[in-house]
Design an enzyme around this catalytic site. Structure first.
Site, PDB file in Angstrom:
ATOM      1  N   TYR A 149       0.882  -1.167   0.000  1.00 23.99           N
ATOM      2  CA  TYR A 149       0.000   0.000   0.000  1.00 23.99           C
ATOM      3  C   TYR A 149       0.919   1.216   0.000  1.00 23.99           C
ATOM      4  O   TYR A 149       2.106   1.104  -0.290  1.00 23.99           O
ATOM      5  CB  TYR A 149      -0.885  -0.126   1.259  1.00 23.99           C
ATOM      6  CG  TYR A 149      -2.015   0.845   1.396  1.00 23.99           C
ATOM      7  CD1 TYR A 149      -2.961   1.012   0.388  1.00 23.99           C
ATOM      8  CD2 TYR A 149      -2.173   1.571   2.570  1.00 23.99           C
ATOM      9  CE1 TYR A 149      -4.014   1.895   0.550  1.00 23.99           C
ATOM     10  CE2 TYR A 149      -3.225   2.450   2.737  1.00 23.99           C
ATOM     11  CZ  TYR A 149      -4.141   2.614   1.720  1.00 23.99           C
ATOM     12  OH  TYR A 149      -5.171   3.485   1.885  1.00 23.99           O
ATOM     13  N   ARG A 202      -6.354   9.901 -10.721  1.00 25.72           N
ATOM     14  CA  ARG A 202      -5.650  10.648  -9.669  1.00 25.72           C
ATOM     15  C   ARG A 202      -5.114   9.648  -8.653  1.00 25.72           C
ATOM     16  O   ARG A 202      -5.699   9.424  -7.606  1.00 25.72           O
ATOM     17  CB  ARG A 202      -6.615  11.649  -9.013  1.00 25.72           C
ATOM     18  CG  ARG A 202      -5.942  12.741  -8.232  1.00 25.72           C
ATOM     19  CD  ARG A 202      -6.313  12.713  -6.757  1.00 25.72           C
ATOM     20  NE  ARG A 202      -5.963  11.441  -6.146  1.00 25.72           N
ATOM     21  CZ  ARG A 202      -6.324  11.042  -4.938  1.00 25.72           C
ATOM     22  NH1 ARG A 202      -7.069  11.762  -4.204  1.00 25.72           N
ATOM     23  NH2 ARG A 202      -5.953   9.872  -4.434  1.00 25.72           N
ATOM     24  N   LYS A 220      -5.700  -2.147  -2.112  1.00 25.89           N
ATOM     25  CA  LYS A 220      -6.761  -1.849  -1.136  1.00 25.89           C
ATOM     26  C   LYS A 220      -7.482  -3.125  -0.724  1.00 25.89           C
ATOM     27  O   LYS A 220      -7.785  -3.343   0.446  1.00 25.89           O
ATOM     28  CB  LYS A 220      -7.778  -0.883  -1.749  1.00 25.89           C
ATOM     29  CG  LYS A 220      -7.252   0.527  -1.878  1.00 25.89           C
ATOM     30  CD  LYS A 220      -7.698   1.389  -0.726  1.00 25.89           C
ATOM     31  CE  LYS A 220      -6.918   2.684  -0.704  1.00 25.89           C
ATOM     32  NZ  LYS A 220      -7.448   3.748   0.074  1.00 25.89           N
ATOM     33  N   GLU A 292     -12.129   4.694  -5.799  1.00 24.82           N
ATOM     34  CA  GLU A 292     -10.761   4.931  -5.366  1.00 24.82           C
ATOM     35  C   GLU A 292      -9.993   5.731  -6.410  1.00 24.82           C
ATOM     36  O   GLU A 292      -9.974   5.349  -7.583  1.00 24.82           O
ATOM     37  CB  GLU A 292     -10.110   3.550  -5.182  1.00 24.82           C
ATOM     38  CG  GLU A 292      -8.904   3.508  -4.337  1.00 24.82           C
ATOM     39  CD  GLU A 292      -9.139   3.998  -2.923  1.00 24.82           C
ATOM     40  OE1 GLU A 292      -8.433   4.937  -2.550  1.00 24.82           O
ATOM     41  OE2 GLU A 292      -9.987   3.465  -2.196  1.00 24.82           O
ATOM     42  N   ASP A 293      -9.425   6.833  -6.005  1.00 26.51           N
ATOM     43  CA  ASP A 293      -8.504   7.594  -6.851  1.00 26.51           C
ATOM     44  C   ASP A 293      -9.091   8.058  -8.185  1.00 26.51           C
ATOM     45  O   ASP A 293      -8.435   7.981  -9.237  1.00 26.51           O
ATOM     46  CB  ASP A 293      -7.186   6.820  -7.042  1.00 26.51           C
ATOM     47  CG  ASP A 293      -6.363   6.851  -5.750  1.00 26.51           C
ATOM     48  OD1 ASP A 293      -6.856   7.412  -4.756  1.00 26.51           O
ATOM     49  OD2 ASP A 293      -5.231   6.336  -5.735  1.00 26.51           O
ATOM     50  N   ASP A 315     -13.479   6.373  -0.951  1.00 24.77           N
ATOM     51  CA  ASP A 315     -12.515   6.312   0.143  1.00 24.77           C
ATOM     52  C   ASP A 315     -11.671   7.577   0.256  1.00 24.77           C
ATOM     53  O   ASP A 315     -11.307   7.990   1.353  1.00 24.77           O
ATOM     54  CB  ASP A 315     -11.609   5.091  -0.025  1.00 24.77           C
ATOM     55  CG  ASP A 315     -10.772   4.868   1.211  1.00 24.77           C
ATOM     56  OD1 ASP A 315     -11.354   4.827   2.308  1.00 24.77           O
ATOM     57  OD2 ASP A 315      -9.540   4.770   1.095  1.00 24.77           O
ATOM     58  N   ASP A 316     -11.370   8.193  -0.877  1.00 27.01           N
ATOM     59  CA  ASP A 316     -10.526   9.398  -0.840  1.00 27.01           C
ATOM     60  C   ASP A 316     -11.245  10.546  -0.150  1.00 27.01           C
ATOM     61  O   ASP A 316     -10.622  11.407   0.459  1.00 27.01           O
ATOM     62  CB  ASP A 316     -10.140   9.820  -2.256  1.00 27.01           C
ATOM     63  CG  ASP A 316      -9.567   8.650  -3.015  1.00 27.01           C
ATOM     64  OD1 ASP A 316      -8.558   8.105  -2.552  1.00 27.01           O
ATOM     65  OD2 ASP A 316     -10.157   8.243  -4.034  1.00 27.01           O
ATOM     66  N   ASN A 455       0.319  12.092   0.353  1.00 25.11           N
ATOM     67  CA  ASN A 455       1.053  10.881  -0.012  1.00 25.11           C
ATOM     68  C   ASN A 455       1.622  11.024  -1.418  1.00 25.11           C
ATOM     69  O   ASN A 455       1.085  11.791  -2.206  1.00 25.11           O
ATOM     70  CB  ASN A 455       0.103   9.676   0.002  1.00 25.11           C
ATOM     71  CG  ASN A 455      -0.398   9.347   1.376  1.00 25.11           C
ATOM     72  OD1 ASN A 455       0.346   9.389   2.338  1.00 25.11           O
ATOM     73  ND2 ASN A 455      -1.683   9.025   1.467  1.00 25.11           N
TER      74      ASN A 455
HETATM   75  P1  NAD Z   1      -7.218  16.351  -5.047  1.00 19.63           P
HETATM   76  O1  NAD Z   1      -6.541  16.348  -6.352  1.00 19.63           O
HETATM   77  O2  NAD Z   1      -8.679  16.105  -4.982  1.00 19.63           O
HETATM   78  O3  NAD Z   1      -6.944  17.745  -4.315  1.00 19.63           O
HETATM   79  C1  NAD Z   1      -5.718  18.415  -4.330  1.00 19.63           C
HETATM   80  C2  NAD Z   1      -5.997  19.839  -3.908  1.00 19.63           C
HETATM   81  O4  NAD Z   1      -4.756  20.494  -3.719  1.00 19.63           O
HETATM   82  C3  NAD Z   1      -6.770  20.662  -4.917  1.00 19.63           C
HETATM   83  O5  NAD Z   1      -7.769  21.378  -4.251  1.00 19.63           O
HETATM   84  C4  NAD Z   1      -5.735  21.634  -5.465  1.00 19.63           C
HETATM   85  O6  NAD Z   1      -6.296  22.884  -5.809  1.00 19.63           O
HETATM   86  C5  NAD Z   1      -4.864  21.795  -4.264  1.00 19.63           C
HETATM   87  N1  NAD Z   1      -3.550  22.309  -4.629  1.00 19.63           N
HETATM   88  C6  NAD Z   1      -2.764  21.982  -5.662  1.00 19.63           C
HETATM   89  N2  NAD Z   1      -1.639  22.726  -5.648  1.00 19.63           N
HETATM   90  C7  NAD Z   1      -1.727  23.534  -4.580  1.00 19.63           C
HETATM   91  C8  NAD Z   1      -0.895  24.530  -4.048  1.00 19.63           C
HETATM   92  N3  NAD Z   1       0.274  24.814  -4.596  1.00 19.63           N
HETATM   93  N4  NAD Z   1      -1.304  25.151  -2.934  1.00 19.63           N
HETATM   94  C9  NAD Z   1      -2.474  24.872  -2.349  1.00 19.63           C
HETATM   95  N5  NAD Z   1      -3.310  23.932  -2.831  1.00 19.63           N
HETATM   96  C10 NAD Z   1      -2.944  23.276  -3.921  1.00 19.63           C
HETATM   97  O7  NAD Z   1      -6.463  15.277  -4.160  1.00 19.63           O
HETATM   98  P2  NAD Z   1      -6.937  14.649  -2.761  1.00 19.63           P
HETATM   99  O8  NAD Z   1      -7.667  13.388  -2.965  1.00 19.63           O
HETATM  100  O9  NAD Z   1      -7.580  15.679  -1.946  1.00 19.63           O
HETATM  101  O10 NAD Z   1      -5.536  14.227  -2.155  1.00 19.63           O
HETATM  102  C11 NAD Z   1      -4.571  15.199  -1.859  1.00 19.63           C
HETATM  103  C12 NAD Z   1      -3.425  14.555  -1.117  1.00 19.63           C
HETATM  104  O11 NAD Z   1      -3.877  14.006   0.099  1.00 19.63           O
HETATM  105  C13 NAD Z   1      -2.736  13.454  -1.882  1.00 19.63           C
HETATM  106  O12 NAD Z   1      -1.362  13.516  -1.696  1.00 19.63           O
HETATM  107  C14 NAD Z   1      -3.250  12.214  -1.211  1.00 19.63           C
HETATM  108  O13 NAD Z   1      -2.339  11.148  -1.276  1.00 19.63           O
HETATM  109  C15 NAD Z   1      -3.413  12.694   0.201  1.00 19.63           C
HETATM  110  N6  NAD Z   1      -4.358  11.861   0.933  1.00 19.63           N
HETATM  111  C16 NAD Z   1      -3.981  11.359   2.131  1.00 19.63           C
HETATM  112  C17 NAD Z   1      -4.829  10.540   2.817  1.00 19.63           C
HETATM  113  C18 NAD Z   1      -4.406   9.981   4.145  1.00 19.63           C
HETATM  114  O14 NAD Z   1      -3.407  10.334   4.636  1.00 19.63           O
HETATM  115  N7  NAD Z   1      -5.146   9.130   4.773  1.00 19.63           N
HETATM  116  C19 NAD Z   1      -6.048  10.225   2.282  1.00 19.63           C
HETATM  117  C20 NAD Z   1      -6.432  10.774   1.059  1.00 19.63           C
HETATM  118  C21 NAD Z   1      -5.575  11.599   0.394  1.00 19.63           C
END
Ligand code: NAD
Length: 618
Positions: A149, A202, A220, A292-293, A315-316, A455
């Site tokens: 994972y 994504r 997953k 997912e993603d 899940d995201d 991540n």
């Molecule tokens: P997403 O693509 O839906 O959202 C990303 C967001 O970041 C968007 O709103 C974008 O506008 C913003 N962004 C991009 N560049 C930016 C900048 N320079 N400054 C400010 N904001 C900016 O993605 P997501 O699903 O929300 O996931 C985002 C991150 O969170 C990923 O790295 C993902 O791996 C991580 N994540 C972690 C967990 C966990 O820890 N359990 C769970 C889900 C997602």
């Protein structure tokens, strides 16, 4: 087998369909060298619960069994099994226990050079011997989870075309419209209870990886089994390949997916509609479909389109929300105040941010604060800066968290201006929580909450070490990917919590499928968050952990699932009848065993009557 032997199995044999099975026999454990004796089983089946094991092998005997990962025991096949199956001589003349097999795997694993090699090795094992694969994972989940994972699965997806060995799961493309139900018929398992689907747009924080994103549902679902105890045969990974906008992949001769740009619009929506219907038609309305993603342009609208119609969640958005809120709830036991006392700034305003913000709002509302006031305590920064009323580029979701405030571009300025009590990084912008930001947070909070959730590790907003160092150990930290423990010059050691979705989705999946819950509401994720936070001990908190140790995740998932089941029955959401009186005990009877002796119950469940199946779990 001998028909006299099987006559007594009446209804059960009928269900098993005698055509599919060549032999049913009982083995007495007291027969040291295990001469297999066929017995009249009609009386035995009722009394055999603790003393005998039942083996059922499919007609595909012998060589095929040794090549079938569900059935393969390799050198753990006993002499009599080898004789029965006609594989005597096809295996080395040595009989080993699963313990020895585990030892062999671990020694091989230690010889691998890097995490990608370790990933390939474990996937190879999953393809050869499923029980042993899960035995390995469960022998040290903390060690193996980062390989199957996040973060390694991200690397694996980037290299998926290269490391591709054997297909796993279903690949359905945009060109398969009109034929999805036929494709589902090709999947050999009939009793699928959980589907994990992606379109690869994504993947983690890595962007559009097209068909290579298949590594995510595969990983997953491996965790559904390893952490939640769901039998692997009940889990189906699906890639919906609609093309990719990733030019590098399109030019890569090794790329395994469709070689054209993403198809969007009506054709895409039709594919999704057909897929949802086909899965529910084939596996039932209570078959869980985990998204997912997906890129957030699709994730939110698909969730709102399907959430009340099918048994589905994203899940995201929702799993992330639950695990992050669980971390916050645990943090409240350190800050000794309420959720509604906090002001939260999100770096990022995508799926994760929106999901977490929604659940924080619900948690605050539960404390008695009116919804509008809860929303006002949450601020978001996206790539264009602070989200404020009247700003350009505001989607419907962002609009909800847009407040009256001058626009600010820079995160440092936002933090200094708003003085939040918690900052949550979910924008996949590495290093976004600068030293200055962390020091500022420490200057206006006794115990600043700093969650760097992006991540993989390379995208984290700050490291655990930076957080603890710049806050002199006062920071309450959680991350998306794992970080090692940190010892400060003062001698204090901290064990950073990993806000890993794996704390949530296997337990949710287990509860939903075990209770035949047909609609997964937002409240279920709040119940899960509360249950998870409740499992964190004072000792955990003292060491900086906001989550229970990953090593206890199997137990955590079951306890969490039991809480969800209680909630679901209280609120008329579970359709399984009769209601199990002891939910936790009931869930434990369903969980997958890596014991080779338990093929029957794990491989073949009777969807019509789960209680009958339990009586067969000998
Ligand atoms: P997403 O693509 O839906 O959202 C990303 C967001 O970041 C968007 O709103 C974008 O506008 C913003 N962004 C991009 N560049 C930016 C900048 N320079 N400054 C400010 N904001 C900016 O993605 P997501 O699903 O929300 O996931 C985002 C991150 O969170 C990923 O790295 C993902 O791996 C991580 N994540 C972690 C967990 C966990 O820890 N359990 C769970 C889900 C997602």
């Amino acid at each position: 087998g001998n028909s006299e032997d099987t006559v007594g199995l009446d209804a059960r044999i009928h269900l098993l369909s005698s055509r599919q099975f060549s032999c049913v026999y009982l083995k007495r454990p007291d027969m040291a060298h295990g001469l297999v004796r066929r017995e009249s089983v009609d009386t035995e089946m009722h009394t055999a619960h603790d003393t005998r094991k039942t083996y059922v092998y499919t007609k595909k005997r012998g060589y095929d069994v040794t090549r079938n990962p569900h059935l393969n025991k390799a050198m753990a096949f006993s002499l009599e099994e080898r004789l029965q199956l006609g594989v005597h001589g096809l295996l080395p003349p040595c009989f080993v226990s699963q313990d020895i097999q585990l030892l062999r795997v671990l020694k091989n694993y230690d010889m691998k050079r890097d995490d990608l090699d370790r990933y390939i090795f474990l996937m190879g094992l999953q393809d050869r011997s499923e029980k042993l694969f899960y035995r390995v994972l469960m022998s040290d989940i903390e060690r193996f989870m980062p390989i199957i994972y996040t973060p390694t699965v991200g690397l694996a997806c980037q290299q998926y075309s290269l490391i591709f060995r054997r297909p796993r799961g279903l690949f359905i493309t945009i060109h398969d419209r009109g034929h999805i139900s036929t494709i589902l018929q090709n999947w050999p398992e009939k009793d699928v209870k959980a589907v994990c689907v992606t379109d690869g747009e994504r993947i983690l924080g890595l962007g559009d990886l097209g068909c290579n994103g298949m590594g995510i549902p595969v990983g997953k679902l491996a965790l559904y089994t390893a952490c939640g105890g769901m039998p692997p045969q009940q889990c189906l990974p699906v890639m919906l390949d609609v093309g990719t906008d990733n030019e590098t992949l399109l030019k890569d001769p090794l790329y395994i997916g469709l070689r054209h740009k993403r198809v969007r619009g009506q054709a895409y929506d039709d594919l999704l509609d057909e897929f949802m219907k086909a899965v529910s038609d084939r596996y039932g309305m209570d078959c869980l479909i985990q998204f997912e993603d997906f890129a957030n342009v699709n994730a939110f609208r698909l969730l709102s389109k399907y959430r009340n119609k099918y048994c589905t969640f994203n899940d995201d958005i929702q799993g992330t929300a639950s695990v992050a809120v669980a971390g916050l709830l645990a943090a409240l036991r350190i800050t000794r105040n309420k959720m509604s006392d906090h002001t939260v700034v999100f770096q990022g305003a995508g799926e994760a941010a929106m999901g977490i913000a929604e659940l924080i709002t619900m948690a605050m509302e539960k404390e008695g604060l009116p919804r509008e006031q809860c929303v006002r305590k949450i601020w978001m920064v996206d790539s264009k800066g602070l989200i404020v009323k009247g700003r350009d580029h505001l989607t419907h979701e962002k609009e909800r968290f847009a407040h009256e405030h001058p626009h600010m571009k820079n995160l440092d300025d936002v933090i200094r201006q708003l003085k939040p009590t918690a900052i949550i990084g979910v924008a996949a912008v590495a290093g976004a929580f600068s030293e200055q930001i962390i020091r500022d947070m420490a200057s206006f909070n006794e115990r600043p909450i700093i969650f760097a959730l992006s991540n993989p590790t390379s995208k984290a907003e700050c490291t655990a070490e930076q957080c603890y160092t710049f806050t002199e150990g006062r920071g309450i930290f959680a991350s998306g990917s794992p970080f090692d423990s940190v010892t400060l010059p003062s001698g204090m050691t901290f064990y950073p919590g990993q806000g890993n979705n794996a704390y949530i989705f296997p337990g949710v999946g287990l509860a939903v499928t075990a209770g035949a819950i047909r609609c997964i509401t937002e409240e279920i994720f709040l119940v899960a968050a509360e249950a998870l936070a409740h499992l964190v001990t004072e000792d955990d908190l003292a060491e900086g952990r906001l989550y229970p140790p990953l090593s206890s995740i199997r137990d955590v998932s079951i306890k969490l699932a039991a809480k969800i089941l209680e909630y679901a029955y209280e609120n008329n959401m579970a359709t399984l009848r009769p209601e199990p009186s002891d939910k936790e005990a009931y869930l434990r009877t369903l969980t997958y065993s890596t014991d080779y002796e338990e093929f029957v119950a794990d491989s073949y469940r009777w969807p019509e009557d789960s209680m009958t199946v339990q009586s067969c779990k000998l």
